[in-house]
Design a protein around this motif. Structure first.
Motif, PDB file in Angstrom:
ATOM      1  N   ASP A 193     138.508   5.292 127.450  1.00  0.00           N
ATOM      2  CA  ASP A 193     139.288   6.025 126.185  1.00  0.00           C
ATOM      3  C   ASP A 193     138.988   7.543 126.050  1.00  0.00           C
ATOM      4  OD1 ASP A 193     140.483   3.293 126.041  1.00  0.00           O
ATOM      5  OD2 ASP A 193     139.923   3.060 123.945  1.00  0.00           O
ATOM      6  N   GLN A 194     137.596   7.423 126.126  1.00  0.00           N
ATOM      7  CA  GLN A 194     136.997   8.916 126.145  1.00  0.00           C
ATOM      8  C   GLN A 194     138.479   9.983 127.342  1.00  0.00           C
ATOM      9  OE1 GLN A 194     132.609   7.579 126.937  1.00  0.00           O
ATOM     10  NE2 GLN A 194     132.115   8.242 124.614  1.00  0.00           N
ATOM     11  N   ILE A 195     138.255   9.431 128.849  1.00  0.00           N
ATOM     12  CA  ILE A 195     139.289   9.673 129.592  1.00  0.00           C
ATOM     13  C   ILE A 195     140.859  10.852 128.484  1.00  0.00           C
ATOM     14  CG2 ILE A 195     139.960  10.229 131.857  1.00  0.00           C
ATOM     15  CD1 ILE A 195     137.437  10.832 132.283  1.00  0.00           C
ATOM     16  N   ARG A 196     140.953   9.558 128.288  1.00  0.00           N
ATOM     17  CA  ARG A 196     141.997   9.726 127.874  1.00  0.00           C
ATOM     18  C   ARG A 196     142.340  10.804 126.503  1.00  0.00           C
ATOM     19  NH1 ARG A 196     143.471   5.042 124.212  1.00  0.00           N
ATOM     20  NH2 ARG A 196     141.680   6.578 123.029  1.00  0.00           N
ATOM     21  N   ILE A 224     147.126  16.014 134.820  1.00  0.00           N
ATOM     22  CA  ILE A 224     146.963  14.718 134.860  1.00  0.00           C
ATOM     23  C   ILE A 224     147.467  14.311 135.457  1.00  0.00           C
ATOM     24  CG2 ILE A 224     148.893  13.937 132.910  1.00  0.00           C
ATOM     25  CD1 ILE A 224     148.092  15.929 130.739  1.00  0.00           C
ATOM     26  N   ALA A 225     148.742  14.191 136.798  1.00  0.00           N
ATOM     27  CA  ALA A 225     149.918  13.315 137.464  1.00  0.00           C
ATOM     28  C   ALA A 225     148.521  13.408 138.524  1.00  0.00           C
ATOM     29  CB  ALA A 225     150.746  14.827 138.510  1.00  0.00           C
ATOM     30  N   ARG A 226     147.619  14.378 138.670  1.00  0.00           N
ATOM     31  CA  ARG A 226     146.271  13.610 139.918  1.00  0.00           C
ATOM     32  C   ARG A 226     145.309  12.357 139.095  1.00  0.00           C
ATOM     33  NH1 ARG A 226     142.923  15.897 143.439  1.00  0.00           N
ATOM     34  NH2 ARG A 226     141.683  14.495 144.338  1.00  0.00           N
ATOM     35  N   ALA A 227     144.999  12.503 137.928  1.00  0.00           N
ATOM     36  CA  ALA A 227     144.673  11.767 137.218  1.00  0.00           C
ATOM     37  C   ALA A 227     144.968  10.425 137.433  1.00  0.00           C
ATOM     38  CB  ALA A 227     144.384  11.664 135.543  1.00  0.00           C
ATOM     39  N   ILE A 228     146.370  10.170 136.615  1.00  0.00           N
ATOM     40  CA  ILE A 228     147.222   8.966 137.406  1.00  0.00           C
ATOM     41  C   ILE A 228     147.460   8.791 138.302  1.00  0.00           C
ATOM     42  CG2 ILE A 228     149.837   8.064 136.812  1.00  0.00           C
ATOM     43  CD1 ILE A 228     150.081  10.239 134.756  1.00  0.00           C
ATOM     44  N   VAL A 229     147.587   9.413 139.448  1.00  0.00           N
ATOM     45  CA  VAL A 229     147.434   9.160 140.398  1.00  0.00           C
ATOM     46  C   VAL A 229     146.303   8.218 140.833  1.00  0.00           C
ATOM     47  CG1 VAL A 229     147.006   9.201 143.197  1.00  0.00           C
ATOM     48  CG2 VAL A 229     149.319  10.498 142.020  1.00  0.00           C
ATOM     49  N   ASP A 230     145.219   9.294 139.990  1.00  0.00           N
ATOM     50  CA  ASP A 230     143.712   8.321 140.610  1.00  0.00           C
ATOM     51  C   ASP A 230     143.738   6.892 140.226  1.00  0.00           C
ATOM     52  OD1 ASP A 230     143.169  10.375 142.806  1.00  0.00           O
ATOM     53  OD2 ASP A 230     142.389  11.815 141.357  1.00  0.00           O
ATOM     54  N   GLU A 231     144.009   6.705 138.884  1.00  0.00           N
ATOM     55  CA  GLU A 231     144.282   5.545 138.044  1.00  0.00           C
ATOM     56  C   GLU A 231     142.879   6.020 137.012  1.00  0.00           C
ATOM     57  OE1 GLU A 231     143.953   2.282 141.018  1.00  0.00           O
ATOM     58  OE2 GLU A 231     146.240   2.089 141.452  1.00  0.00           O
ATOM     59  N   ILE A 232     143.424   7.013 136.867  1.00  0.00           N
ATOM     60  CA  ILE A 232     141.937   6.961 135.663  1.00  0.00           C
ATOM     61  C   ILE A 232     142.724   7.648 134.296  1.00  0.00           C
ATOM     62  CG2 ILE A 232     140.563   8.000 137.052  1.00  0.00           C
ATOM     63  CD1 ILE A 232     140.804  10.799 136.343  1.00  0.00           C
ATOM     64  N   SER A 261     158.135  17.173 138.826  1.00  0.00           N
ATOM     65  CA  SER A 261     157.898  18.049 139.871  1.00  0.00           C
ATOM     66  C   SER A 261     157.101  17.074 140.143  1.00  0.00           C
ATOM     67  CB  SER A 261     157.146  19.227 139.574  1.00  0.00           C
ATOM     68  OG  SER A 261     157.861  19.811 138.100  1.00  0.00           O
ATOM     69  N   TYR A 262     155.762  16.670 139.811  1.00  0.00           N
ATOM     70  CA  TYR A 262     154.700  14.998 140.787  1.00  0.00           C
ATOM     71  C   TYR A 262     155.169  13.999 140.600  1.00  0.00           C
ATOM     72  CZ  TYR A 262     152.571  20.525 139.866  1.00  0.00           C
ATOM     73  OH  TYR A 262     152.705  21.480 140.579  1.00  0.00           O
ATOM     74  N   LEU A 263     155.221  13.492 139.723  1.00  0.00           N
ATOM     75  CA  LEU A 263     155.701  11.851 140.040  1.00  0.00           C
ATOM     76  C   LEU A 263     156.886  11.415 140.111  1.00  0.00           C
ATOM     77  CD1 LEU A 263     152.936  11.008 136.537  1.00  0.00           C
ATOM     78  CD2 LEU A 263     152.313  11.269 139.110  1.00  0.00           C
TER      79      LEU A 263
END
Length: 701
Positions: A193-196, A224-232, A261-263
């Motif tokens: 939640d703190q990451i979010r 943000i795309a990288r954070a989603i790919v990294d599953e955080i 553009s990314y996801l």
């Protein structure tokens, strides 16, 4: 409520009372000088009875000589005065050994003099130091330890925001380091939640960040795309953020950019992971080279533990299928290495170093490339078929692969004629890339006399071009146009592209941007009239839904529908002719002027053909129609008739040219009063001769 600032403590009030009593005793011989009587029976210094402006009544004192003296503010100083009520010597200090020492006297002064400490401000200053040190050392463990020691875990959302915002204004190395650190801290040090919340704060402040970082929207979208790919960050973060952000805000633009553009691109995970160089900061080719070196060293020393450690240190878990592929090929090339390779793959699977999906993907890649491998390893298929059951019995390859492998083997079993054709075409294509000699290539294909394999040639041509530079990609597109006019049918191109798109996912494993490049090839084929727009629909229906191939076709449609698509796609790989659009327009104008002055139709057609820009022939149509109106020379339409009859200008290009003139009729009428009447006549002739699509007349009405 009134502020307590400036109020005296109980101790200070007592001190005031003691001082007052002492002064009262000292002044008893002169009662009129006592502060309580200071304001009584005092004459004005000007002789009046009241106070005068500039001389406050309480600041006027009478000395023993009868003179009036204006004393300093608060009664301090001045001849004949006693000084301030609480005046003390400057060098006085509290003596703890004094019997009258009161421990509470210094507490108030210390409290008033000390600044108020804000825990968040202290945290902010501390995390900047932690982040700066991390960017210098790259030590994730130290950064995590420092953050734990800071405490104040409730402020971790600020750390997330600060880390990303500092990295945004730095090089790709720091951006990659920031993403790696967030992944390492996730759940262990910083709660999800703190990451979010940290990213939400970034979205709200991106307008301010954009002042100092011009590409803030794109950079934050990639974070943000990288954070989603990294599953955080969960994928639903995008949808929820959209609802809470104004559509006009840059934060909203960030979410849209991250999505589109990314996801949304095929194999977006690998692309996003490598956008800043990847956790190893190396290119794909360098990673492949390192994998080969690890395997070669392992075969020499047989140290399984060391080999697994080296693979783990590469930090490319999504690329472990390359390890599997290269290991299997090495086992097929040297049978002495087979037992060692099987041992390594078994150990890597048991440790969880190589996942089951990566293992299957690696085997599939080898199965797909068996025909090519057979050119260097004649018994490649036999050797591979012997490896599969060993892997399945060892428990580190999924049982379902056996069925797929058998099926693929049956489907890919080719006769010697096709094998030889593939080998010959590779040589022909490689020679073409060196010589740029299209007529020679066409003669070579005609000598092979195997038109049934034309789709195979197309697939091989584009596949080889994908792994080369823009020059070869452009040469491949130019060659497709030439083959369309001389040797290949539309059906050949459709089937060839279907074969390409069916294997698009596997191609992307070796060529990261393969999907986008294939979309460019497909769009370019439409622009060059090698394929019709409707052919894309036909190709799409023959591909599995939601597959990489289907996504590629969708991307190609988007490229084609973009404004000035023809000109842009021409320049996507540098352009075959090397001309810019304005040069082409000038050449078209000159050839039409020469023709209008009495030129030969066949010569004009040849000049149009020599332009080598079939996607731009609508410009020929437009300029010919406008010139016919201006010069009052309808003979220019004879040139269009000849071009259409020869197939030089297609119906689509003809319709597009007429459409462009129609759109500009209002402007043309300013210089050519009867432009609309003349255009109606030209449209009628075009419709009668079948130059333009029937729908044009409906639109015209």
């Amino acid at each position: 409520m009134a502020s307590d600032e400036g109020m005296l403590t109980d101790g200070q009030w007592k001190k005031l009372e003691v001082a007052t009593l002492k002064n009262a005793d000292n002044l008893s011989s002169s009662p009129k000088s006592h502060p309580l009587f200071a304001d009584l029976n005092i004459k004005s210094p000007t002789g009046g009875k009241g106070p005068v402006a500039g001389f406050p009544f309480r600041h006027v004192r009478r000395t023993h000589s009868g003179k009036h003296i204006r004393v300093k503010k608060e009664g301090a100083g001045g001849k004949g005065t006693w000084g301030k009520l609480l005046d003390t010597d400057d060098d006085c200090f509290l003596d703890k050994n004094d019997p009258n020492y009161d421990s509470g006297e210094g507490a108030y002064d210390e409290l008033v003099d000390s600044p108020v400490s804000d825990p968040l401000d202290d945290y902010k200053k501390a995390v900047v130091s932690v982040i700066e040190e991390y960017f210098t050392t790259g030590d994730v463990k130290v950064a995590a330890s420092d953050l734990r020691e800071l405490g104040s875990s409730e402020y971790h959302p600020y750390f997330t925001k600060r880390l990303v915002s500092m990295a945004m204004d730095r090089h790709d190395k720091e951006k990659e380091m920031a993403s790696v650190l967030l992944s390492a801290l996730y759940a262990d040090v910083i709660l999800p939640d703190q990451i979010r919340d940290g990213f939400i704060r970034l979205l709200r402040s991106v307008d301010d960040l954009a002042v100092d970082i011009p590409d803030a929207v794109n950079v934050l979208a990639l974070f943000i795309a990288r954070a989603i790919v990294d599953e955080i960050l969960p994928p639903v973060f995008l949808a929820r953020s959209k609802k809470n952000l104004p559509e006009s805000s840059k934060g909203f633009q960030v979410i849209v950019t991250a999505e589109k553009s990314y996801l949304s691109a095929p194999h977006h995970a690998e692309l996003v992971e490598r956008k800043w160089g990847g956790s190893t900061h190396t290119t794909v080719e360098e990673t492949k080279k390192k994998i080969s070196e690890i395997l070669k060293e392992y075969v020499e020393n047989g140290d399984t533990y060391e080999a697994c450690r080296c693979i783990r240190e590469l930090g490319v878990t999504f690329f472990h299928h390359e390890v599997v592929k290269r290991a299997l090929v090495l086992a097929m090339e040297s049978q002495a290495a087979e037992s060692l390779i099987l041992k390594l793959l078994n150990e890597a699977a048991e440790e969880g170093l190589i996942s089951s999906s990566q293992m299957v993907k690696g085997f599939n890649r080898v199965a797909e490339s068996l025909d090519d491998l057979a050119l260097d390893i004649p018994s490649a298929r036999k050797l591979f078929d012997s490896l599969v059951p060993k892997a399945i019995s060892g428990g580190w390859l999924d049982d379902s692969f056996k069925v797929n492998s058998d099926q693929d083997g049956r489907e890919s079993t080719q006769d010697d004629k096709l094998r030889q054709y593939k080998k010959d075409t590779v040589n022909i294509i490689q020679e073409y890339f060196l010589s740029d000699d299209i007529p020679e290539l066409i003669r070579s294909l005609e000598d092979l006399a195997t038109p049934e394999y034309n789709p195979v040639f197309l697939k091989k041509l584009i596949t080889l071009a994908l792994d080369k530079k823009n020059r070869e990609k452009e040469m491949a597109s130019v060659l497709l146009s030439s083959l369309h006019m001389e040797l290949f049918s539309t059906e050949d191109f459709i089937n060839g592209f279907i074969m390409l798109l069916e294997s698009a996912e596997d191609t992307a494993l070796d060529i990261m941007d393969a999907s986008n490049e294939l979309a460019l090839f497909l769009a370019r084929a439409v622009i060059d009239d090698v394929l019709a727009p409707l052919n894309l629909e036909e190709i799409s229906t023959k591909l599995p839904p939601k597959s990489t191939g289907t996504e590629t076709v969708r991307s190609a449609r988007s490229l084609i529908s973009a404004r000035h698509a023809g000109e842009r796609l021409l320049r996507s790989w540098g352009g075959g002719s090397g001309w810019i659009v304005e040069d082409a327009k000038d050449k078209i104008l000159k050839l039409l002027e020469e023709y209008e002055m009495g030129g030969v139709t066949s010569e004009a057609c040849q000049c149009i053909r020599d332009l080598g820009m079939p996607f731009f022939n609508h410009e020929v149509v437009k300029k010919a129609l406008v010139m016919a109106m201006e010069k009052k020379n309808d003979g220019l339409l004879n040139l269009l008739e000849e071009c259409f009859g020869e197939g030089l200008i297609t119906m689509n290009q003809m319709t597009k040219g007429f459409g462009r003139v129609k759109d500009s009729l209002d402007d043309l009428s300013l210089d050519i009063p009867n432009a609309k009447e003349k255009f109606e006549l030209y449209v009628g002739r075009a419709m009668d001769n079948g130059w333009i699509l029937p729908e044009f007349a409906i639109n015209d009405e």
